[in-house]
Design a protein around this motif. Sequence first.
Motif, PDB file in Angstrom:
ATOM      1  N   GLY A 274       0.949  -1.160  -0.072  1.00 44.45           N
ATOM      2  CA  GLY A 274      -0.005   0.070   0.121  1.00 44.45           C
ATOM      3  C   GLY A 274       0.832   1.320   0.081  1.00 44.45           C
ATOM      4  O   GLY A 274       2.084   1.234  -0.338  1.00 44.45           O
ATOM      5  N   LEU A 275       0.437   2.228   0.166  1.00 44.29           N
ATOM      6  CA  LEU A 275       0.851   3.709   0.305  1.00 44.29           C
ATOM      7  C   LEU A 275       1.844   3.634   1.460  1.00 44.29           C
ATOM      8  O   LEU A 275       3.092   4.318   1.353  1.00 44.29           O
ATOM      9  N   VAL A 276       1.658   3.069   2.554  1.00 42.19           N
ATOM     10  CA  VAL A 276       2.483   3.104   3.750  1.00 42.19           C
ATOM     11  C   VAL A 276       2.800   1.773   4.492  1.00 42.19           C
ATOM     12  O   VAL A 276       3.475   1.578   5.180  1.00 42.19           O
ATOM     13  N   SER A 277       1.964   0.689   3.698  1.00 45.14           N
ATOM     14  CA  SER A 277       2.200  -0.626   4.355  1.00 45.14           C
ATOM     15  C   SER A 277       3.217  -1.534   3.505  1.00 45.14           C
ATOM     16  O   SER A 277       3.146  -1.278   2.200  1.00 45.14           O
ATOM     17  N   SER A 278       3.688  -2.475   4.196  1.00 46.93           N
ATOM     18  CA  SER A 278       4.572  -3.195   3.361  1.00 46.93           C
ATOM     19  C   SER A 278       4.838  -4.690   3.965  1.00 46.93           C
ATOM     20  O   SER A 278       4.259  -4.766   4.871  1.00 46.93           O
ATOM     21  N   SER A 279       5.230  -5.742   3.340  1.00 47.61           N
ATOM     22  CA  SER A 279       5.553  -7.143   3.671  1.00 47.61           C
ATOM     23  C   SER A 279       6.790  -7.704   3.543  1.00 47.61           C
ATOM     24  O   SER A 279       7.290  -7.146   2.616  1.00 47.61           O
ATOM     25  N   TRP A 280       7.058  -8.694   4.236  1.00 42.97           N
ATOM     26  CA  TRP A 280       8.592  -9.175   4.076  1.00 42.97           C
ATOM     27  C   TRP A 280       8.257 -10.772   3.522  1.00 42.97           C
ATOM     28  O   TRP A 280       7.523 -11.311   4.213  1.00 42.97           O
ATOM     29  N   GLU A 281       8.952 -11.039   2.539  1.00 42.87           N
ATOM     30  CA  GLU A 281       9.163 -12.423   2.003  1.00 42.87           C
ATOM     31  C   GLU A 281      10.359 -12.962   1.938  1.00 42.87           C
ATOM     32  O   GLU A 281      11.083 -12.323   1.517  1.00 42.87           O
ATOM     33  N   ARG A 282      10.497 -14.176   2.694  1.00 50.16           N
ATOM     34  CA  ARG A 282      11.933 -14.695   2.545  1.00 50.16           C
ATOM     35  C   ARG A 282      11.901 -15.655   1.437  1.00 50.16           C
ATOM     36  O   ARG A 282      11.065 -16.543   1.132  1.00 50.16           O
ATOM     37  N   GLN A 283      13.064 -15.481   0.531  1.00 48.04           N
ATOM     38  CA  GLN A 283      13.440 -16.188  -0.275  1.00 48.04           C
ATOM     39  C   GLN A 283      14.858 -16.351  -0.636  1.00 48.04           C
ATOM     40  O   GLN A 283      15.583 -15.909   0.301  1.00 48.04           O
ATOM     41  N   PHE A 284      15.160 -17.272  -1.478  1.00 49.97           N
ATOM     42  CA  PHE A 284      16.640 -17.690  -1.556  1.00 49.97           C
ATOM     43  C   PHE A 284      17.264 -16.731  -2.773  1.00 49.97           C
ATOM     44  O   PHE A 284      16.576 -16.865  -3.830  1.00 49.97           O
ATOM     45  N   TYR A 285      18.184 -16.081  -2.469  1.00 50.92           N
ATOM     46  CA  TYR A 285      18.865 -15.012  -3.461  1.00 50.92           C
ATOM     47  C   TYR A 285      20.216 -15.820  -3.719  1.00 50.92           C
ATOM     48  O   TYR A 285      21.223 -16.164  -3.055  1.00 50.92           O
ATOM     49  N   PHE A 286      20.866 -15.416  -5.028  1.00 52.77           N
ATOM     50  CA  PHE A 286      21.959 -15.764  -5.512  1.00 52.77           C
ATOM     51  C   PHE A 286      22.436 -15.037  -6.488  1.00 52.77           C
ATOM     52  O   PHE A 286      21.584 -14.554  -7.313  1.00 52.77           O
ATOM     53  N   THR A 287      23.757 -14.807  -7.055  1.00 48.51           N
ATOM     54  CA  THR A 287      24.445 -14.003  -7.805  1.00 48.51           C
ATOM     55  C   THR A 287      24.791 -15.022  -9.119  1.00 48.51           C
ATOM     56  O   THR A 287      25.214 -16.159  -8.706  1.00 48.51           O
ATOM     57  N   GLN A 288      24.499 -14.608 -10.207  1.00 49.08           N
ATOM     58  CA  GLN A 288      24.882 -15.496 -11.494  1.00 49.08           C
ATOM     59  C   GLN A 288      25.401 -14.269 -12.397  1.00 49.08           C
ATOM     60  O   GLN A 288      24.674 -13.764 -13.047  1.00 49.08           O
ATOM     61  N   GLY A 289      26.826 -14.126 -12.431  1.00 44.67           N
ATOM     62  CA  GLY A 289      27.318 -13.262 -13.312  1.00 44.67           C
ATOM     63  C   GLY A 289      27.061 -12.096 -12.790  1.00 44.67           C
ATOM     64  O   GLY A 289      27.423 -11.621 -11.654  1.00 44.67           O
ATOM     65  N   GLY A 290      26.489 -11.028 -13.584  1.00 45.99           N
ATOM     66  CA  GLY A 290      26.332  -9.641 -13.469  1.00 45.99           C
ATOM     67  C   GLY A 290      24.780  -9.614 -12.959  1.00 45.99           C
ATOM     68  O   GLY A 290      24.184  -8.452 -12.866  1.00 45.99           O
ATOM     69  N   ASN A 291      24.087 -10.722 -12.632  1.00 46.35           N
ATOM     70  CA  ASN A 291      22.579 -10.666 -12.337  1.00 46.35           C
ATOM     71  C   ASN A 291      22.427 -11.213 -10.856  1.00 46.35           C
ATOM     72  O   ASN A 291      23.077 -12.077 -10.283  1.00 46.35           O
ATOM     73  N   LEU A 292      21.372 -10.606 -10.293  1.00 46.72           N
ATOM     74  CA  LEU A 292      20.928 -11.156  -8.944  1.00 46.72           C
ATOM     75  C   LEU A 292      19.725 -11.881  -9.196  1.00 46.72           C
ATOM     76  O   LEU A 292      18.662 -11.435  -9.572  1.00 46.72           O
ATOM     77  N   MET A 293      19.592 -13.041  -8.718  1.00 52.71           N
ATOM     78  CA  MET A 293      18.714 -13.961  -9.001  1.00 52.71           C
ATOM     79  C   MET A 293      17.956 -14.361  -7.787  1.00 52.71           C
ATOM     80  O   MET A 293      18.429 -14.210  -6.513  1.00 52.71           O
ATOM     81  N   SER A 294      16.631 -14.792  -7.790  1.00 57.34           N
ATOM     82  CA  SER A 294      16.024 -15.108  -6.569  1.00 57.34           C
ATOM     83  C   SER A 294      14.990 -16.266  -7.041  1.00 57.34           C
ATOM     84  O   SER A 294      14.734 -16.650  -8.067  1.00 57.34           O
TER      85      SER A 294
END
Length: 690
Positions: A274-294
């Motif tokens: 929303g305008l002032v609300s937000s949520s947090w989601e846990r995911q697996f992130y990794f780098t692949q070359g010059g890209n950030l992947m999830s």
Amino acid sequence: QTRSLLGVFEEDAAAISNYINQLFQAMHRIYDAQNELSAATHLTSKLLKEYEKQRFPLGGDDEVMTSTLQQFAKVIDELSSCHAVLSTQLADAMMFPITQFKERDLKEILTLKEVFQIASNDHDAAITRYSRLSKRRENEKIKAEVTEDVYTSRKKQHQTMMHYFCALNTLQYKKKISLLEPLLGYMQAQISFFKMGSENLTEQLEEFLTNIGTSVQNVRREMDCEVENMQQTIEDLEVASDPLYLPDPDPMKFPAHRNLTRKAGYLNARNKTGLVSSSWERQFYFTQGGNLMSQARGDVAGGLVMDIDNCSVMAVDCEDRRYCFQITSFDGKKSSILQAESKKDYEEWICTINNISKQIYLSENPEEIAARVNQSALEAVTPSPSFQQRHESMRPTVQSRPPAARTSSTGSLGSDSAALSALSLDSLVAPDTPIQFDIISPVSEDLPGQAKSSGQSGRRTNPFGESGGSKPETEDSILHQLFIVRFLGSMEVKSDESPDVVYETMRQILAARAIHNVFRMTESHLLVTCDCLKLIDPQTQVTRLRFPLPNVVLYATHQENKRLFGFVLRTSGGRVESRQTSICYIFESNNEGEKICDSVGLAKQIAFHAELDRKASEKQKEIDRVKEKQQKELNKQKQIEKDLEEQSRLIAASSRSNQSSAEGQFVVLSSSQSEDSDLGEDGKKKRESE
């Protein structure tokens, strides 16, 4: 005696009916189970035949298993045929006799019982009417009708009773037949089924089953051995991984690795709802070359989050959560706020993304080059005040730094400032100048000369960014351009005439941040108007800093990293109140810094032309006021002349009217005297009265 004996027979028939119903249900369950067994056996055989068509992710082409299951399918298919034959025999030899007895014979007994009861009631009614015949008056017709009625009902009752009693006697024999025939059919069907099974289960099949049993035992022994090895491995891993179970391990025991060019792990990603609300989601992130992947849980492969070549990363404060950092793409159009689990992961992620953004991963030995770059950054710059020492940096007394540190700089920013000599650098940046890494709120502290130049020290700013009761000064401004920027730092400079001042300040501030691990950057909204530059808090819309546009004397972007830009603000006062000081502010933007500099230049041009227009307008207004005054005087003179002319005309008209009236009076008087002389005395008196 007959009625009593009939009651015993009826009670026996009811018991037989109840028992036969229970036996029928039990035999029907046998029949249904046999049908289900036949269908299940047939389905099992079908599935075994389809095994060779299956494609298991972890199973290869096992021909031995396929051929074995095909042989099992053949045998089970023959057994399914035997079960189908058994089901047919049970339906004919077991279910048919007991169903016939239940549906035909027992229902016949119930029907005859009802008919006998009706006939008995009719006979009783006929006898009652016959008994009421009168002995005095005998009506032969009525007597004949009643007698005929008694005869008919008694005959009907007797015939019904004989058929009913015969059915009750026959039921005793049918009971025995209905019990023995289904059982006989069941046993014969089972014997026939076992005979067919014994013919199919030959000695060759028994040998096959024995071999399969031996193979199963061998596989079981291998499984037990493998399970034992895995249990030992699990115990060893538990002992070795015990310190890693802590969410935030001790950084002294597990220091952060700053030379990584690849990183993977779980992060919490912030998603706005929303305008002032937000949520947090846990995911697996990794780098692949010059890209950030999830990759979310359950996904087969990862998805692209953003391209982190030439990106920017900074630490941020977000919703009272620890270890948060923000990644912004090179064009500034996309950004992500992530949260690490520990301080070690937090620092490693920031360093890794910084290394990737410099495209170190494309070299042959990326970790060695990253280590060399980080070491050269440590050796190139003299330590500066850290983020926690920003309040102490405002004091006049500062820590001394070795003078040789600046002369050994190698231009870590990639600008032309590396070619400057020590003398030229000292002429640009004042020696022993403290660096401020964060914006100090004007509520508590002000920069040198900031309160005087801003003109806001006496006004209270409410949470909506408005001054109490006054109209915002930028409301009537022609230019309103808003940019998202992050404050990197500021420091006092000695000169404000050359862009080299901005380049050298950028080098000093970024190198100092790298040395002291200052990753945090304050994000603000930079509002460019024709009057001033404002840094606005994006959350509360409160103005953090205000820079009057006439005091901004120099602005430039980095020659290579176009996201970096800075400007020099000339203020009165500072460390020495008797002279003007110049402070250089360095920012990082999401968009190109050239756009912001162009916007500032446009604002200064608009302000300059507006000033010229204002002066021209004031001059034109003065001319208009003089003309208006002259026109008023001319109009006044004309009005006076008009009034004088009108008065002269009135005076002339008045004099002419007076002369005419005098002449008229003279003529009248003369005529009256002549008449008076003719009238006489009486006429004179009358004339006088008139």
